[in-house]
Design an enzyme around this catalytic site. Sequence first.
Site, mmCIF file in Angstrom:
data_model
loop_
_atom_site.group_PDB
_atom_site.id
_atom_site.type_symbol
_atom_site.label_atom_id
_atom_site.label_comp_id
_atom_site.label_asym_id
_atom_site.label_seq_id
_atom_site.Cartn_x
_atom_site.Cartn_y
_atom_site.Cartn_z
ATOM 1 N N TYR A 141 0.918 -1.248 0.074
ATOM 2 C CA TYR A 141 -0.145 -0.027 0.012
ATOM 3 C C TYR A 141 0.742 1.296 0.046
ATOM 4 O O TYR A 141 0.233 2.328 -0.227
ATOM 5 C CB TYR A 141 -0.997 0.012 1.101
ATOM 6 C CG TYR A 141 -2.066 -1.244 1.156
ATOM 7 C CD1 TYR A 141 -2.051 -1.864 0.160
ATOM 8 C CD2 TYR A 141 -3.294 -1.057 2.291
ATOM 9 C CE1 TYR A 141 -2.961 -3.083 0.208
ATOM 10 C CE2 TYR A 141 -3.997 -1.913 2.194
ATOM 11 C CZ TYR A 141 -4.002 -3.021 1.358
ATOM 12 O OH TYR A 141 -5.010 -3.977 0.901
ATOM 13 N N LYS A 191 3.529 -15.763 2.426
ATOM 14 C CA LYS A 191 3.555 -16.367 1.036
ATOM 15 C C LYS A 191 4.906 -16.841 0.901
ATOM 16 O O LYS A 191 5.523 -16.378 -0.263
ATOM 17 C CB LYS A 191 3.017 -15.557 0.193
ATOM 18 C CG LYS A 191 2.655 -16.126 -1.268
ATOM 19 C CD LYS A 191 1.368 -17.239 -1.093
ATOM 20 C CE LYS A 191 1.209 -17.782 -2.343
ATOM 21 N NZ LYS A 191 0.407 -19.217 -2.159
ATOM 22 N N ASP A 223 -2.838 -18.347 1.583
ATOM 23 C CA ASP A 223 -3.833 -19.371 1.048
ATOM 24 C C ASP A 223 -4.487 -20.110 2.025
ATOM 25 O O ASP A 223 -5.501 -20.483 2.028
ATOM 26 C CB ASP A 223 -3.659 -19.638 -0.331
ATOM 27 C CG ASP A 223 -2.091 -20.224 -0.197
ATOM 28 O OD1 ASP A 223 -1.289 -20.064 0.613
ATOM 29 O OD2 ASP A 223 -1.803 -20.824 -1.383
ATOM 30 N N ASP A 247 -5.383 -7.284 5.715
ATOM 31 C CA ASP A 247 -6.648 -6.326 5.342
ATOM 32 C C ASP A 247 -7.834 -7.518 4.782
ATOM 33 O O ASP A 247 -8.660 -7.434 5.062
ATOM 34 C CB ASP A 247 -6.231 -5.482 3.950
ATOM 35 C CG ASP A 247 -7.299 -4.486 3.828
ATOM 36 O OD1 ASP A 247 -8.285 -4.743 4.345
ATOM 37 O OD2 ASP A 247 -6.919 -3.846 2.683
ATOM 38 N N ASP A 251 -11.127 -9.101 6.928
ATOM 39 C CA ASP A 251 -12.587 -9.078 6.304
ATOM 40 C C ASP A 251 -13.172 -10.404 6.412
ATOM 41 O O ASP A 251 -14.502 -10.689 6.802
ATOM 42 C CB ASP A 251 -12.459 -8.508 4.979
ATOM 43 C CG ASP A 251 -12.706 -6.966 5.005
ATOM 44 O OD1 ASP A 251 -12.169 -6.161 5.994
ATOM 45 O OD2 ASP A 251 -13.534 -6.367 4.008
#
Length: 361
Positions: A141, A191, A223, A247, A251
């Site tokens: 970001y 990852k 994942d 992020d 959610d």
Amino acid sequence: MKLNILVLPGDGIGPEVTSEAVRVLEHVSAKWGHELNLTDGLLGGIAIHKTGSPFPADTREKALAADATLLGAVGSPEFDDLPPAQRPEKGLLGIRKALDVFANLRPVQAFESLLDSSPLKNEIVRGADILIVRELTGGLYFGQPRGIEMVDGEETVTNSMVYKRSEIERVLRMAFKLAQGRRKHLTSVDKANVLENSQLWRKIANEIALEFPDVKLEHVLVDNCAMQLILRPTSFDVIVTENLFGDILSDEASVLAGSIGMLPSASIGDPLPSGAWRGLYEPVHGSAPDIAGQKKANPLAAIGSAAAMLNYSFGLKEEAAEIEAAMQTVMTSGKVTADLRPKGTPATTEEVGKAVCAAIG
Ligand code: NAD
């Protein structure tokens, strides 16, 4: 105690849920004899309209002067086609960076009274109690270079996931400390099978683990974590991960709590020289333009964020616990907004805020 708080309602349902969080803060301050000094400021789309900038200098100054900031949400469809630098969300990234709040704490709890609100089976979500620690001021970001440019006659886009060792170390160390105060189990999500970024993250996590021998560290690929959160959420205690992964996972984890309108967050950095923690407190959800202005927004995430503020920034643990207990009472009473699928008529945003105050007494 004197509580100097900056309130940034923002866009969409931001002002609606923030009003209820402020109502609860005023109620608790009056009850416990605290002096509440609230200042208002502009952030996001409303700030673009009034000043031309999503994060005006005035807001930056007020945030740096306040003990803590309570934020609603930013974002509006009218800005959707603009480049990221001109969008309301830029204001959000700006204030997080300005306050250097590098750790975003997102607790996710499956409350017994709301088990039926989750689309998952009761036996899967029952007992889930997770703290997601998301790195907040680095990674994709913020990384440079970024942008869309023509390369060999073709539109080509670049975003850079950049982390310094010190940025990884500080958020991991905070997560280990938080795990020490809970069930002593830390899941570091990365990852590492594909990204060098994650390989360094994992190496540093293993190094810092030596400082916390009482905490069990496990590494899970992002994942797989996304799947395990839904399959066996009770197996997690504290999850720590970088900005983008955090992020998305938080959610996803909101379905455990029944609605994204239930998830509060606290963003904190290192303590100031004075010993205070100048945090930023905001619900995890966005501005929800689809329900804005309809009195449907669930204010519990915003109210929970206000409780977190009292806890982390002011050390008012009893007051924070009182708000959280009142929220539980309201949930059990069934006086909740439509997103939690109540059996009777859904309550309005304001009714829920008032019910929390009444439950505090
Ligand atoms: P969102 O979180 O705003 O909404 C997702 C869904 O959840 C919607 O159906 C919405 O109605 C529902 N919802 C969200 N909060 C709720 C609440 N308190 N009570 C009841 N229902 C609620 O996410 P989105 O739709 O992807 O994004 C909308 C805008 O918000 C975009 O501009 C986005 O960039 C912005 N956004 C801002 C933040 C922030 O300010 N921290 C976070 C995420 C998204």
